[in-house]
Write a protein that holds these residues in place. Structure first.
Motif, PDB file in Angstrom:
ATOM      1  N   HIS A 117     -49.581   5.067  -1.603  1.00 16.11           N
ATOM      2  CA  HIS A 117     -50.721   5.760  -2.186  1.00 16.11           C
ATOM      3  C   HIS A 117     -50.220   6.788  -3.203  1.00 16.11           C
ATOM      4  CE1 HIS A 117     -49.430   8.371   1.111  1.00 16.11           C
ATOM      5  NE2 HIS A 117     -49.940   9.369   0.429  1.00 16.11           N
ATOM      6  N   ALA A 118     -51.101   7.224  -4.036  1.00 11.62           N
ATOM      7  CA  ALA A 118     -50.764   8.261  -5.012  1.00 11.62           C
ATOM      8  C   ALA A 118     -51.054   9.619  -4.390  1.00 11.62           C
ATOM      9  CB  ALA A 118     -51.584   8.075  -6.277  1.00 11.62           C
ATOM     10  N   GLU A 119     -50.238  10.593  -4.724  1.00  9.77           N
ATOM     11  CA  GLU A 119     -50.429  11.954  -4.217  1.00  9.77           C
ATOM     12  C   GLU A 119     -50.774  12.869  -5.392  1.00  9.77           C
ATOM     13  OE1 GLU A 119     -47.112  13.361  -1.809  1.00  9.77           O
ATOM     14  OE2 GLU A 119     -46.560  11.271  -1.486  1.00  9.77           O
ATOM     15  N   PHE A 120     -51.829  13.658  -5.244  1.00  7.06           N
ATOM     16  CA  PHE A 120     -52.246  14.592  -6.285  1.00  7.06           C
ATOM     17  C   PHE A 120     -52.150  16.013  -5.750  1.00  7.06           C
ATOM     18  CE2 PHE A 120     -54.199  10.585  -7.242  1.00  7.06           C
ATOM     19  CZ  PHE A 120     -54.106  10.480  -8.630  1.00  7.06           C
ATOM     20  N   THR A 121     -51.601  16.911  -6.554  1.00  6.68           N
ATOM     21  CA  THR A 121     -51.506  18.319  -6.195  1.00  6.68           C
ATOM     22  C   THR A 121     -51.691  19.159  -7.448  1.00  6.68           C
ATOM     23  OG1 THR A 121     -49.126  18.454  -6.581  1.00  6.68           O
ATOM     24  CG2 THR A 121     -49.802  17.833  -4.363  1.00  6.68           C
ATOM     25  N   THR A 122     -51.647  20.448  -7.288  1.00  8.63           N
ATOM     26  CA  THR A 122     -51.612  21.371  -8.420  1.00  8.63           C
ATOM     27  C   THR A 122     -50.230  22.003  -8.445  1.00  8.63           C
ATOM     28  OG1 THR A 122     -53.967  21.823  -8.215  1.00  8.63           O
ATOM     29  CG2 THR A 122     -52.653  23.438  -9.428  1.00  8.63           C
ATOM     30  N   ALA A 123     -49.581  21.925  -9.573  1.00 10.76           N
ATOM     31  CA  ALA A 123     -48.223  22.456  -9.697  1.00 10.76           C
ATOM     32  C   ALA A 123     -48.263  23.981  -9.734  1.00 10.76           C
ATOM     33  CB  ALA A 123     -47.564  21.927 -10.969  1.00 10.76           C
ATOM     34  N   PRO A 124     -47.457  24.622  -8.898  1.00  8.15           N
ATOM     35  CA  PRO A 124     -47.441  26.092  -8.905  1.00  8.15           C
ATOM     36  C   PRO A 124     -46.748  26.646 -10.144  1.00  8.15           C
ATOM     37  CG  PRO A 124     -45.795  25.247  -7.371  1.00  8.15           C
ATOM     38  CD  PRO A 124     -46.566  24.063  -7.893  1.00  8.15           C
ATOM     39  N   ARG A 125     -47.337  27.681 -10.705  1.00  3.03           N
ATOM     40  CA  ARG A 125     -46.754  28.382 -11.853  1.00  3.03           C
ATOM     41  C   ARG A 125     -46.188  29.698 -11.341  1.00  3.03           C
ATOM     42  NH1 ARG A 125     -49.412  29.989 -17.661  1.00  3.03           N
ATOM     43  NH2 ARG A 125     -48.232  31.914 -17.912  1.00  3.03           N
ATOM     44  N   ARG A 126     -44.915  29.937 -11.639  1.00  7.06           N
ATOM     45  CA  ARG A 126     -44.250  31.156 -11.185  1.00  7.06           C
ATOM     46  C   ARG A 126     -43.860  32.004 -12.382  1.00  7.06           C
ATOM     47  NH1 ARG A 126     -40.308  28.444  -6.692  1.00  7.06           N
ATOM     48  NH2 ARG A 126     -39.863  27.072  -8.424  1.00  7.06           N
ATOM     49  N   SER A 127     -44.280  33.267 -12.350  1.00  9.94           N
ATOM     50  CA  SER A 127     -43.899  34.200 -13.411  1.00  9.94           C
ATOM     51  C   SER A 127     -42.428  34.547 -13.277  1.00  9.94           C
ATOM     52  CB  SER A 127     -44.728  35.479 -13.329  1.00  9.94           C
ATOM     53  OG  SER A 127     -46.074  35.194 -13.626  1.00  9.94           O
ATOM     54  N   LYS A 128     -41.768  34.671 -14.403  1.00  5.73           N
ATOM     55  CA  LYS A 128     -40.359  35.053 -14.479  1.00  5.73           C
ATOM     56  C   LYS A 128     -40.250  36.191 -15.491  1.00  5.73           C
ATOM     57  CE  LYS A 128     -38.653  31.679 -11.939  1.00  5.73           C
ATOM     58  NZ  LYS A 128     -37.703  31.861 -10.862  1.00  5.73           N
ATOM     59  N   PRO A 129     -39.173  36.954 -15.458  1.00  5.43           N
ATOM     60  CA  PRO A 129     -39.055  38.057 -16.421  1.00  5.43           C
ATOM     61  C   PRO A 129     -38.983  37.583 -17.877  1.00  5.43           C
ATOM     62  CG  PRO A 129     -37.087  37.925 -15.013  1.00  5.43           C
ATOM     63  CD  PRO A 129     -38.074  36.924 -14.504  1.00  5.43           C
ATOM     64  N   TRP A 130     -38.609  36.344 -18.099  1.00  5.21           N
ATOM     65  CA  TRP A 130     -38.475  35.794 -19.442  1.00  5.21           C
ATOM     66  C   TRP A 130     -39.653  34.920 -19.858  1.00  5.21           C
ATOM     67  CZ3 TRP A 130     -38.637  31.040 -17.525  1.00  5.21           C
ATOM     68  CH2 TRP A 130     -37.925  30.747 -16.362  1.00  5.21           C
ATOM     69  N   GLY A 131     -40.587  34.649 -18.952  1.00 11.63           N
ATOM     70  CA  GLY A 131     -41.722  33.770 -19.233  1.00 11.63           C
ATOM     71  C   GLY A 131     -42.296  33.240 -17.934  1.00 11.63           C
ATOM     72  N   HIS A 132     -42.344  31.907 -17.783  1.00 15.57           N
ATOM     73  CA  HIS A 132     -42.809  31.324 -16.524  1.00 15.57           C
ATOM     74  C   HIS A 132     -42.299  29.894 -16.378  1.00 15.57           C
ATOM     75  CE1 HIS A 132     -45.950  29.950 -19.361  1.00 15.57           C
ATOM     76  NE2 HIS A 132     -45.983  28.875 -18.599  1.00 15.57           N
ATOM     77  N   GLU A 133     -42.371  29.389 -15.139  1.00 14.51           N
ATOM     78  CA  GLU A 133     -42.019  28.003 -14.890  1.00 14.51           C
ATOM     79  C   GLU A 133     -43.089  27.366 -14.019  1.00 14.51           C
ATOM     80  OE1 GLU A 133     -38.197  27.922 -12.903  1.00 14.51           O
ATOM     81  OE2 GLU A 133     -39.099  28.329 -10.959  1.00 14.51           O
ATOM     82  N   THR A 134     -43.271  26.071 -14.228  1.00 17.75           N
ATOM     83  CA  THR A 134     -44.189  25.278 -13.434  1.00 17.75           C
ATOM     84  C   THR A 134     -43.365  24.167 -12.796  1.00 17.75           C
ATOM     85  OG1 THR A 134     -45.990  25.751 -14.976  1.00 17.75           O
ATOM     86  CG2 THR A 134     -46.287  23.874 -13.494  1.00 17.75           C
ATOM     87  N   VAL A 135     -43.343  24.140 -11.474  1.00 20.03           N
ATOM     88  CA  VAL A 135     -42.563  23.136 -10.743  1.00 20.03           C
ATOM     89  C   VAL A 135     -43.511  21.998 -10.378  1.00 20.03           C
ATOM     90  CG1 VAL A 135     -41.116  22.681  -8.732  1.00 20.03           C
ATOM     91  CG2 VAL A 135     -41.034  24.928  -9.844  1.00 20.03           C
ATOM     92  N   PHE A 136     -43.348  20.862 -11.060  1.00 19.86           N
ATOM     93  CA  PHE A 136     -44.247  19.742 -10.790  1.00 19.86           C
ATOM     94  C   PHE A 136     -43.637  18.716  -9.833  1.00 19.86           C
ATOM     95  CE2 PHE A 136     -42.071  18.635 -14.740  1.00 19.86           C
ATOM     96  CZ  PHE A 136     -41.641  17.336 -14.497  1.00 19.86           C
ATOM     97  N   ALA A 137     -42.348  18.821  -9.561  1.00 22.59           N
ATOM     98  CA  ALA A 137     -41.695  17.977  -8.549  1.00 22.59           C
ATOM     99  C   ALA A 137     -40.724  18.875  -7.798  1.00 22.59           C
ATOM    100  CB  ALA A 137     -40.971  16.804  -9.187  1.00 22.59           C
ATOM    101  N   GLY A 138     -41.022  19.163  -6.547  1.00 25.12           N
ATOM    102  CA  GLY A 138     -40.293  20.175  -5.800  1.00 25.12           C
ATOM    103  C   GLY A 138     -39.164  19.693  -4.920  1.00 25.12           C
ATOM    104  N   GLY A 139     -38.645  18.510  -5.165  1.00 30.13           N
ATOM    105  CA  GLY A 139     -37.500  18.043  -4.412  1.00 30.13           C
ATOM    106  C   GLY A 139     -37.813  17.117  -3.259  1.00 30.13           C
ATOM    107  N   GLU A 140     -39.064  17.045  -2.872  1.00 33.80           N
ATOM    108  CA  GLU A 140     -39.413  16.228  -1.707  1.00 33.80           C
ATOM    109  C   GLU A 140     -39.223  14.729  -1.941  1.00 33.80           C
ATOM    110  OE1 GLU A 140     -42.910  17.253  -4.172  1.00 33.80           O
ATOM    111  OE2 GLU A 140     -41.548  18.524  -3.055  1.00 33.80           O
ATOM    112  N   HIS A 141     -39.088  14.312  -3.191  1.00 31.76           N
ATOM    113  CA  HIS A 141     -38.880  12.888  -3.492  1.00 31.76           C
ATOM    114  C   HIS A 141     -37.470  12.628  -4.023  1.00 31.76           C
ATOM    115  CE1 HIS A 141     -43.075  12.197  -2.676  1.00 31.76           C
ATOM    116  NE2 HIS A 141     -43.394  13.160  -3.516  1.00 31.76           N
TER     117      HIS A 141
END
Length: 135
Positions: A8-32
């Motif tokens: 099946h397909a899995e749908f989520t919302t990617a978390p956005r994390r603020s950083k001192p230089w900007g931000h990052e969005t982790v769309f694949a967190g290592g679980e695969h």
């Protein structure tokens, strides 16, 4: 081609994390078995001068311009300017830092060995994080 009943397909919302230089969005967190990030760096800001013990990264510039410093030690750093479409592979143990010349967006794909989130050794950092694994 037919799907297996357990596929099946899995749908989520990617978390956005603020950083001192900007931000990052982790769309694949290592679980695969891999990590995928979109990283935005504000013009003039820089990531840490860092290396990873095990983590291997490939970076692709999506928009903007960056200077990438890389090498085996601080004394032997080389630099290269990267623009949209340019890709760099950074193996484990290679010292590296990206600095945004303009507002920068890049995609990063990396390996996801256990503990990948803590696998960063900061040699220097403008934001007071040198020598830590603080995010």
């Amino acid at each position: 081609m037919s799907a297996r009943p357990d596929q099946h397909a899995e749908f989520t919302t990617a978390p956005r994390r603020s950083k001192p230089w900007g931000h990052e969005t982790v769309f694949a967190g290592g679980e695969h078995g891999y990590v995928g990030k979109l990283i935005a760096v504000d013009a003039g800001q820089a990531l840490s001068l860092q290396y990873h013990v095990e983590k291997d990264e490939t970076i692709s510039i999506v928009s903007g311009e960056a200077v990438v410093e890389y090498g085996t030690s601080e004394a032997l750093l080389q630099s290269r300017t990267m623009q949209p479409g340019d890709v760099v592979h950074v193996p484990a143990a290679v010292l590296h830092r990206l600095t945004a010349v303009t507002d920068l967006l890049f995609a990063e794909a990396s390996t996801a060995a256990p503990g990948w989130q803590e696998d960063v050794v900061r040699v220097s950092d403008r934001y007071g994080r040198a020598g830590t694994t603080a995010v």
